[in-house]
Design a protein around this motif. Sequence first.
Motif: not given
Length: 74
Positions: A17, A20-21, A24, A30-36, A62
């Motif tokens: 996580a 990923f941040s 970004v 881009s965006g938020e976490l698309p899945c767990e 994504l």
Amino acid sequence: MANMIQATKEQIKSCMAAAFSAAVAAGELSGELPCEIQVEIPKDRTHGDYACNFCMQAARGLHMAPRKIADAIM
């Protein structure tokens, strides 16, 4: 022993996580976490101690190839 395994899985999820941040923030994703983020122990021990298929799962959300997501996270 189970607590150690669960703690390690949670640590891997946290690292994924954070990576990923950071990607970004750097503008690579881009965006938020698309899945767990899911971490599991592979059935075949030659595949390592833990496995995380986040890039494969996130590819659809994504709209990117899994390899490009992995490169951005690395």
